[in-house]
Structure formats: C-alpha cells, structure tokens
Design a protein around this motif. Structure first.
Motif, PDB file in Angstrom:
ATOM      1  N   ALA A  56       0.834  -1.205   0.000  1.00 15.87           N
ATOM      2  CA  ALA A  56       0.000   0.000   0.000  1.00 15.87           C
ATOM      3  C   ALA A  56       0.871   1.258   0.000  1.00 15.87           C
ATOM      4  N   ALA A  57       1.949   1.233   0.780  1.00 23.18           N
ATOM      5  CA  ALA A  57       2.848   2.385   0.826  1.00 23.18           C
ATOM      6  C   ALA A  57       3.549   2.563  -0.520  1.00 23.18           C
ATOM      7  N   LEU A 100       2.416   1.576  -3.445  1.00 23.83           N
ATOM      8  CA  LEU A 100       1.392   2.038  -4.383  1.00 23.83           C
ATOM      9  C   LEU A 100       1.092   3.520  -4.181  1.00 23.83           C
ATOM     10  N   ALA A 101       1.075   3.951  -2.933  1.00 19.06           N
ATOM     11  CA  ALA A 101       0.832   5.369  -2.643  1.00 19.06           C
ATOM     12  C   ALA A 101       1.956   6.236  -3.205  1.00 19.06           C
ATOM     13  N   ILE A 102       3.188   5.788  -3.056  1.00 19.38           N
ATOM     14  CA  ILE A 102       4.328   6.560  -3.572  1.00 19.38           C
ATOM     15  C   ILE A 102       4.264   6.628  -5.096  1.00 19.38           C
ATOM     16  N   ILE A 103       3.933   5.518  -5.731  1.00 18.61           N
ATOM     17  CA  ILE A 103       3.820   5.499  -7.196  1.00 18.61           C
ATOM     18  C   ILE A 103       2.698   6.441  -7.652  1.00 18.61           C
ATOM     19  N   MET A 104       1.584   6.439  -6.956  1.00 20.96           N
ATOM     20  CA  MET A 104       0.467   7.318  -7.306  1.00 20.96           C
ATOM     21  C   MET A 104       0.852   8.786  -7.143  1.00 20.96           C
ATOM     22  N   ILE A 105       1.586   9.102  -6.083  1.00 21.75           N
ATOM     23  CA  ILE A 105       2.025  10.484  -5.859  1.00 21.75           C
ATOM     24  C   ILE A 105       2.947  10.933  -6.990  1.00 21.75           C
ATOM     25  N   VAL A 106       3.858  10.055  -7.405  1.00 28.63           N
ATOM     26  CA  VAL A 106       4.774  10.393  -8.501  1.00 28.63           C
ATOM     27  C   VAL A 106       3.991  10.606  -9.794  1.00 28.63           C
ATOM     28  N   ILE A 107       3.016   9.751 -10.074  1.00 29.28           N
ATOM     29  CA  ILE A 107       2.214   9.888 -11.293  1.00 29.28           C
ATOM     30  C   ILE A 107       1.402  11.178 -11.256  1.00 29.28           C
TER      31      ILE A 107
END
Length: 130
Positions: A6-7, A9-16
């Motif tokens: 989850a962490a 995925l959250a970092i990847i979403m923030i970068v996107i």
C-alpha cells in the motif's frame, strides 16, 4: 506485507500525480511567461509547487471545495434555481392579474363582454377567443 504494498502504491500514485500535474504547468509556463512577461523559466518541482499553490488558493476561495463540485456549490445552485422559479411564478401571477384588469378586447370592439371572470388568463387579456 500489505502495508508495504500500500505504501509503495501510494508513492507510485504520488509520482504519477506529480507528473500529470507538474509537467503541463511547467511546459505552459516556460512557453508563455518568458515571452509575454519576461519572467524566468521554471523547473519541474517549481511547477508542482505552483500547481499546489493554485489549488490551495482555489480551495480557500471556493469555501473548501477544490474541485468546484462540492456540496456547498450544489446547495447554492439548487437554492438559486428555487429562487428563480419563485420569481418566475410571481411574474406570471402579476401578468395574469394585470391582464384581468385590462378592459376586454371584445368590450372595446362593441361586442358583449367576456363571460369569464377577470384574470382567467385563457383569452389573452380577458377577451374571448373568436
């Protein structure tokens, strides 16, 4: 294990999201602002910060709704619609009352008066249809 995923995925979403929001701002700024206003070009992270600042200011001026579709906006627009409907009803009532107070067209032409009560609104000013 799930919290690590989850962490990540959250970092990847923030970068996107940062790429999606920052890149257009940077490209538009560097294309328009230096030529129009003589301002310096900005980098990617400055564009992300500028975008965050704009969203924050929009959040403050919209009363807490950054997307513009918040419940306050919906309530405001529905109350505006209700007020407009009421105003329209009042105007129509006033027109009907005024139409009933005008002399009947048939009466002006020397015919017998309209049999309807004043303000019936069926004959456009109280006159009977031919």
């Amino acid at each position: 294990m799930q919290s690590v995923l989850a962490a990540g995925l959250a970092i990847i979403m923030i970068v996107i999201i940062a790429l999606v929001l920052g890149l257009p701002v940077m490209l538009l700024w560097n294309w328009l602002m230096p030529t129009i206003f003589g301002l310096p070009e900005i980098g990617f992270w400055q564009a992300v910060g500028l975008n965050l600042l704009a969203n924050f200011l929009n959040f403050l001026t919209r009363g807490g709704s950054s997307s513009g579709g918040g419940s306050k906006d919906i309530a405001r627009s529905s109350s505006r619609r209700r007020r407009r409907r009421r105003r329209g009803r009042r105007r129509r009532r006033r027109r009907r009352r005024r139409a009933g107070s005008r002399p009947c067209v048939r009466k002006l032409q020397g015919c017998e008066p309209c049999p309807c009560p004043p303000g019936c609104g069926r004959h456009g000013g109280g006159a009977q249809a031919s």
